[in-house]
Each structure stands twice: as C-alpha cells, then as structure tokens.
Design an enzyme around this catalytic site. Structure first.
Site, PDB file in Angstrom:
ATOM      1  CG  ASP A   1      48.671  42.175  25.974  1.00 50.65           C
ATOM      2  OD1 ASP A   1      47.479  42.363  25.611  1.00 50.65           O
ATOM      3  OD2 ASP A   1      49.169  42.702  26.973  1.00 50.65           O
TER       4      ASP A   1
ATOM      5  CB  CYS B   1      43.299  43.747  22.485  1.00 50.25           C
ATOM      6  SG  CYS B   1      42.232  42.488  21.744  1.00 50.25           S
TER       7      CYS B   1
ATOM      8  CG  HIS C   1      43.620  44.155  18.044  1.00 47.72           C
ATOM      9  ND1 HIS C   1      44.329  43.733  19.144  1.00 47.72           N
ATOM     10  CD2 HIS C   1      43.842  45.496  17.957  1.00 47.72           C
ATOM     11  CE1 HIS C   1      44.965  44.754  19.695  1.00 47.72           C
ATOM     12  NE2 HIS C   1      44.683  45.838  18.995  1.00 47.72           N
TER      13      HIS C   1
END
Length: 229
Positions: free
Chosen positions: A97, A100, A206
């Site tokens: 979102d 991370c 990520h």
C-alpha cells in the site's frame, strides 16, 4: 468581535477529538511496541547465522529514481524467489500500500506490520533532527522531501532505510533481487548496531519481512490489534 458559527464550532470540536484520538493511539502504540520489541529481539539471530557468509556491497543512501517495467520486475521477482529457496528463508508478506518498507521494519521490530505509522513517524523525526547526515543525498528541497515522507502511502527509499538504521540502532540487511548482488547491509552511523533487521527487497518494487523458515515455524506468532485500523 469574531463569531464562530455552530457548524464551525462543531468541525473544530470534531477535529480536536480526532487529534486527541490519534495522539492516544500513537501513545498506546509506543507502549505496546516497547513490549513487543523485547519479545521479538532474538528472532533475527537465525537469519544472521544463515547468511553471515554472504558478501555484501556498501550501501549508498538514495531516493527512488528508477521503477522497473513489468518484464524487468517479473524477472527480478523470480530471482528473489530462487534466492529465498536457496537459503531456506521465508517472507512474511506485508501490504503493498506504499508503506511496505515501514511495515516490514515494523514486523521485524515488533512482530507486527501494523506499527508502520509509528516507524514512519520515528524515521521522519530522525530526518528532521539530523538533517546534515541525509541532506546531501536528496535531489530536491530537503523540507519538501521530509514532508513527502511523512505522508502515509509514500514509498520509502534508501535514505529512509539509512534513517531507520540510525534511529533504531539496527543493521538492516536486505536480501535483494539485484542481478549483481543479493545482499546489502545498511549500518547505523556512529554507533554499534544493537540488533539486525532482515528484509527481502524486490528491487524498487516491494519489501517484506524475512525469517528463517525453521525459526518462523517455532517462534513467530504475529500480534494484531484489531481496533487500530
């Protein structure tokens, strides 16, 4: 004399109540986080033993300037998965979102990704109080950068990783999807690390929290406060 309408007064009261609620939540987070931090302080040792022989590259703090395209990202992710398998490691996946990096650090510190707001706040405080350490790495007005990083959902970068290492007195170890090296260490400035935080890094896309699979099965019991969010 200045008159405040009933509607304006209501909004002001509502805002004040909301502010008090946010401050109370943050205070509660700090108390619970302190307890969880002690509880999870020994979990990083297993990963450190497993990867202690890996060569690392020097870390250079930098902002996010390159985001891979879909094809590059897919290849990078496959490379990361292969490395996780090769070293017997397991990712505790956190939400993608925009928070991370802070969620993964929160999981390593407190055994839960839900304290990401607290982690972000502490990192931004570090950036504010020790501007001279980080300013040279920022290709924009420093105050603008700091305000941007204070916003929930703003992607963390290699400067915030350094600030987190400095703030929490921790060596942050990244198992990455980089082609040329799989291991990066971020060491705190002018202090001996008190612990290690292990993250997987799908490069520029990520972060997740990283554990040894055997250690995870035995020790990891995520804590969750359902009333936080």
């Amino acid at each position: 004399m200045t008159h405040v309408s009933e509607k304006e007064g209501s909004c002001s009261s509502s805002s004040f109540s909301s502010l008090n609620s946010d401050e109370n939540d943050m205070s509660n987070d700090r108390m619970i986080a302190a307890v969880l931090s002690e509880e999870y302080a020994n979990l990083d040792n297993a990963v450190a033993r497993r990867l202690s022989s890996l060569p690392s590259i020097p870390h250079v703090p930098r902002t996010n300037t390159f985001i891979p395209n879909l094809s590059e990202a897919s290849l990078d992710h496959q490379r990361l998965l292969q490395r996780l398998t090769a070293y017997g490691l397991f990712e505790v996946k956190v939400s993608g979102d925009g928070n991370c990096q802070f969620r993964a650090i929160s999981d390593q510190l407190y055994g839960s990704s839900e304290y990401h707001k607290l982690v972000r706040k502490e990192v931004v405080k570090q950036l504010k109080e020790f501007r001279s350490i980080y300013e040279g790495y920022i290709p924009m007005k420093y105050k603008q950068y700091r305000k941007k990083m204070a916003k929930s959902g703003e992607w963390g970068d290699h400067v915030t990783l350094q600030a987190a290492a400095d703030k929490f007195g921790a060596k942050i170890c990244l198992l990455t999807s980089f082609r040329d090296t799989c291991f990066v260490e971020i060491v705190p400035h002018n202090q001996t690390p008190q612990r290690e935080l292990w993250l997987s890094f799908w490069s520029e896309v990520h972060y997740n929290s990283l554990y040894e699979l055997q250690d995870l099965k035995v020790n990891y019991k995520p804590k969750k406060r359902h009333w936080l969010f």
